[in-house]
Enzyme design. Structure first.
Site, mmCIF file in Angstrom:
data_model
loop_
_atom_site.group_PDB
_atom_site.id
_atom_site.type_symbol
_atom_site.label_atom_id
_atom_site.label_comp_id
_atom_site.label_asym_id
_atom_site.label_seq_id
_atom_site.Cartn_x
_atom_site.Cartn_y
_atom_site.Cartn_z
ATOM 1 N N ASN A 190 39.685 24.443 35.969
ATOM 2 C CA ASN A 190 38.248 24.711 35.977
ATOM 3 C C ASN A 190 37.505 23.901 37.030
ATOM 4 O OD1 ASN A 190 38.614 26.509 33.930
ATOM 5 N ND2 ASN A 190 38.076 25.072 32.303
ATOM 6 N N ARG A 194 48.423 44.465 15.540
ATOM 7 C CA ARG A 194 48.729 43.015 15.472
ATOM 8 C C ARG A 194 49.462 42.482 16.703
ATOM 9 N NH1 ARG A 194 49.617 44.456 10.053
ATOM 10 N NH2 ARG A 194 47.801 43.868 8.856
ATOM 11 N N HIS A 251 34.202 25.036 38.402
ATOM 12 C CA HIS A 251 33.697 26.052 37.481
ATOM 13 C C HIS A 251 32.520 25.563 36.632
ATOM 14 C CE1 HIS A 251 37.321 28.031 38.754
ATOM 15 N NE2 HIS A 251 37.134 29.070 37.964
ATOM 16 N N GLU A 269 45.041 25.133 26.637
ATOM 17 C CA GLU A 269 43.967 24.302 27.191
ATOM 18 C C GLU A 269 43.537 23.174 26.261
ATOM 19 O OE1 GLU A 269 41.171 26.399 29.844
ATOM 20 O OE2 GLU A 269 39.629 25.102 29.005
ATOM 21 N N GLU A 288 39.681 30.617 44.864
ATOM 22 C CA GLU A 288 40.575 30.110 43.807
ATOM 23 C C GLU A 288 41.850 29.521 44.424
ATOM 24 O OE1 GLU A 288 39.737 29.842 40.666
ATOM 25 O OE2 GLU A 288 38.119 31.300 40.360
ATOM 26 N N ARG A 339 45.332 21.934 31.266
ATOM 27 C CA ARG A 339 44.910 23.244 31.801
ATOM 28 C C ARG A 339 43.452 23.245 32.263
ATOM 29 N NH1 ARG A 339 46.532 29.313 29.644
ATOM 30 N NH2 ARG A 339 45.192 30.432 31.084
ATOM 31 N N LYS A 381 45.199 34.258 29.139
ATOM 32 C CA LYS A 381 43.833 34.310 28.589
ATOM 33 C C LYS A 381 43.363 35.749 28.684
ATOM 34 C CE LYS A 381 41.947 29.711 29.491
ATOM 35 N NZ LYS A 381 40.948 28.943 30.263
HETATM 36 P P1 NAD Z 1 37.295 43.118 39.240
HETATM 37 O O1 NAD Z 1 38.365 43.356 38.303
HETATM 38 O O2 NAD Z 1 35.916 43.582 38.859
HETATM 39 O O3 NAD Z 1 37.668 43.763 40.647
HETATM 40 C C1 NAD Z 1 36.743 43.696 41.711
HETATM 41 C C2 NAD Z 1 36.479 45.076 42.327
HETATM 42 O O4 NAD Z 1 37.605 45.424 43.149
HETATM 43 C C3 NAD Z 1 36.342 46.200 41.323
HETATM 44 O O5 NAD Z 1 35.357 47.083 41.768
HETATM 45 C C4 NAD Z 1 37.726 46.865 41.348
HETATM 46 O O6 NAD Z 1 37.695 48.205 40.955
HETATM 47 C C5 NAD Z 1 38.079 46.722 42.805
HETATM 48 N N1 NAD Z 1 39.508 46.709 43.118
HETATM 49 C C6 NAD Z 1 40.497 46.117 42.434
HETATM 50 N N2 NAD Z 1 41.637 46.183 43.125
HETATM 51 C C7 NAD Z 1 41.383 46.872 44.254
HETATM 52 C C8 NAD Z 1 42.160 47.241 45.376
HETATM 53 N N3 NAD Z 1 43.429 46.869 45.504
HETATM 54 N N4 NAD Z 1 41.561 47.962 46.347
HETATM 55 C C9 NAD Z 1 40.247 48.284 46.255
HETATM 56 N N5 NAD Z 1 39.451 47.930 45.253
HETATM 57 C C10 NAD Z 1 40.016 47.223 44.262
HETATM 58 O O7 NAD Z 1 37.132 41.567 39.614
HETATM 59 P P2 NAD Z 1 38.188 40.384 39.711
HETATM 60 O O8 NAD Z 1 37.558 39.395 40.599
HETATM 61 O O9 NAD Z 1 39.550 40.849 39.991
HETATM 62 O O10 NAD Z 1 38.197 39.799 38.229
HETATM 63 C C11 NAD Z 1 37.055 39.241 37.648
HETATM 64 C C12 NAD Z 1 37.281 39.145 36.159
HETATM 65 O O11 NAD Z 1 38.404 38.295 35.912
HETATM 66 C C13 NAD Z 1 36.124 38.561 35.380
HETATM 67 O O12 NAD Z 1 35.864 39.365 34.258
HETATM 68 C C14 NAD Z 1 36.616 37.188 34.948
HETATM 69 O O13 NAD Z 1 36.056 36.769 33.722
HETATM 70 C C15 NAD Z 1 38.094 37.441 34.821
HETATM 71 N N6 NAD Z 1 38.925 36.234 34.944
HETATM 72 C C16 NAD Z 1 39.853 36.015 33.988
HETATM 73 C C17 NAD Z 1 40.687 34.912 34.068
HETATM 74 C C18 NAD Z 1 41.755 34.711 33.031
HETATM 75 O O14 NAD Z 1 42.410 33.672 33.059
HETATM 76 N N7 NAD Z 1 41.978 35.669 32.162
HETATM 77 C C19 NAD Z 1 40.586 34.030 35.146
HETATM 78 C C20 NAD Z 1 39.632 34.279 36.119
HETATM 79 C C21 NAD Z 1 38.807 35.392 36.017
HETATM 80 N N1 GLY Z 2 41.220 30.579 34.842
HETATM 81 C C1 GLY Z 2 41.518 29.365 34.183
HETATM 82 C C2 GLY Z 2 42.649 29.442 33.210
HETATM 83 O O1 GLY Z 2 43.363 30.415 33.163
HETATM 84 O O2 GLY Z 2 42.846 28.545 32.460
#
Ligand code: NAD
Ligand code: GLY
Length: 364
Positions: free
Chosen positions: A245, A121, A248, A237, A185, A241, A143
């Site tokens: 986007n 939980r 996006h 949101e 971003e 918030r 999120k």
């Molecule tokens: P990712 O987590 O896939 O990382 C990108 C690549 O870089 C991977 O291959 C990873 O292993 C590698 N990597 C990470 N750190 C490294 C480092 N320091 N050195 C070398 N390699 C490294 O991609 P991302 O762009 O970080 O995240 C994308 C994800 O984030 C998506 O799933 C998206 O939906 C999510 N997201 C979430 C939110 C939120 O608010 N929760 C916001 C934006 C995106």
């Molecule tokens: N990435 C957009 C948000 O966190 O609301």
């Protein structure tokens, strides 16, 4: 070291930004009242680079540490791998006062946060983001989520971390393409909130691209401050918030139509920001010279700014149509009015989007 507070009453937490600070994380967990058994969740790519440093620090602080790894890739951000995390946590008897440490990019952060929000939980988790995108966006704001075969991020929760621990040095090993996707971003924060940040990105491009520590710390700090402010005012949101986007709505359609294969998320957002700025100018909300400033900053970082010629406009329109259904018949566009300020606009119809996309195709 820089510290930013995300103000959310009893769910408030710090974002700490520094250089070479991974080894200091263990001591900073001591005040959270955690049980001695905690787990780090990572993938083999990131764990091989930073796992030992973080693990040593956590163990030295007196914790009994379990390591859970999941394969590297967006396709593993799903319920099957959440199940794997639960299995490991239960097998090793992590309890309600245990915590998870998410060490990696947004994929690891999202799945770890989701597992933490549902295990017994809800337990604590700490974000240790290692991509620029995760440092400026996904690790902050609570999120969490995983993908479903019918849609990205369709299963998720709002669950705030206890701490976000950002070491800018980790960006030294990040592939350049991933760094640039994160910078899209950062540009977004400049356009929606802060002209000074926008200008800083223009003036300090070479420093940023050569990973100058002070320049990186500045843009990460400023991005986190903006996200913290927005999230503090609208955690779930229900209003403000949504401005995060910007770029996006169109970006998401581009990702869907290209089946998530052609562009990284930040690259699709970069195109989306340019198109949505243009849309804003068609609606006379912004001067065209400002649209050109946005486009030229995006392009100066080597990010794409235009829809590729081989994308069928009809597919983009039908993807937006599907999104519209998913959000009860209304697509929201975040449209810049000047650099540093946007409006939320609901009155965009298909004809207008078609005109925007056709105009761009014609200009080429
Ligand atoms: P990712 O987590 O896939 O990382 C990108 C690549 O870089 C991977 O291959 C990873 O292993 C590698 N990597 C990470 N750190 C490294 C480092 N320091 N050195 C070398 N390699 C490294 O991609 P991302 O762009 O970080 O995240 C994308 C994800 O984030 C998506 O799933 C998206 O939906 C999510 N997201 C979430 C939110 C939120 O608010 N929760 C916001 C934006 C995106
Ligand atoms: N990435 C957009 C948000 O966190 O609301």
């Amino acid at each position: 070291m820089e510290k930013i507070r995300v103000e959310l009453a009893e769910r408030s937490y710090d974002i700490v930004i520094g250089s070479d600070i991974l080894r200091g994380i263990g001591d900073n967990l001591k005040s959270f009242g955690l049980s001695p058994r905690i787990a780090i969740v990572s993938n083999p790519t990131v764990f091989s680079l930073y796992g030992k440093c973080v693990s040593d620090s956590v163990k030295k602080a007196g914790f009994d540490l379990l390591t859970v790894t999941i394969p590297d890739g967006e396709e593993y951000k799903d319920l099957l791998w959440v199940q794997h995390i639960y299995d490991e946590l239960l097998k090793h008897k992590l309890d309600r006062s245990s915590a998870l440490i998410a060490l990696g990019g947004g994929v690891i952060g999202d799945i770890t946060g989701f597992a933490a929000s549902t295990y017994m939980r809800g337990i604590s988790y700490i974000q240790v983001p290692t991509t620029l995108l995760a440092q400026v966006d996904s690790s902050v704001g609570g999120k969490t989520g995983v993908n479903h075969k019918l849609g990205k991020n369709m299963i998720g929760t709002f669950w705030q971390p206890r701490l976000v621990w950002i070491d800018v040095e980790t960006l030294k090993t990040l592939p350049k393409k991933e760094l640039l996707a994160g910078l899209a971003e950062v540009i977004k924060y400049g356009v929606i909130w802060d002209e000074k940040l926008f200008d800083f990105l223009g003036v300090n491009k070479n420093k940023i691209l050569s990973l100058d520590r002070d320049a990186l710390t500045h843009i990460i700090k400023r991005s986190c401050e903006i996200k913290a402010e927005v999230v503090s005012r609208d955690e779930r949101e229900s209003g403000l918030r949504v401005i995060l986007n910007y770029g996006h709505t169109t970006g998401h359609a581009i990702e869907t139509v290209t089946e998530y294969k052609k562009y990284l998320h930040g690259e699709a957002v970069a195109i989306g920001m340019c198109l949505e700025a243009r849309l804003s100018s068609m609606l006379t909300f912004i001067d065209n010279n400002k649209v050109l400033r946005i486009k030229s900053l995006v392009e100066s970082y080597g990010l794409p700014s235009e829809m590729p010629a081989d994308i069928d406009i009809r597919h983009i329109l039908s993807s937006m149509e599907l999104d519209k259904k998913a959000v009860a018949g209304e697509l929201k566009f975040i449209l810049p009015e000047k650099i540093g300020s946007v409006r939320i606009y609901r009155g965009v119809d298909n004809k207008m989007i078609k005109k925007l996309l056709q105009e761009q195709a014609f200009e080429k």
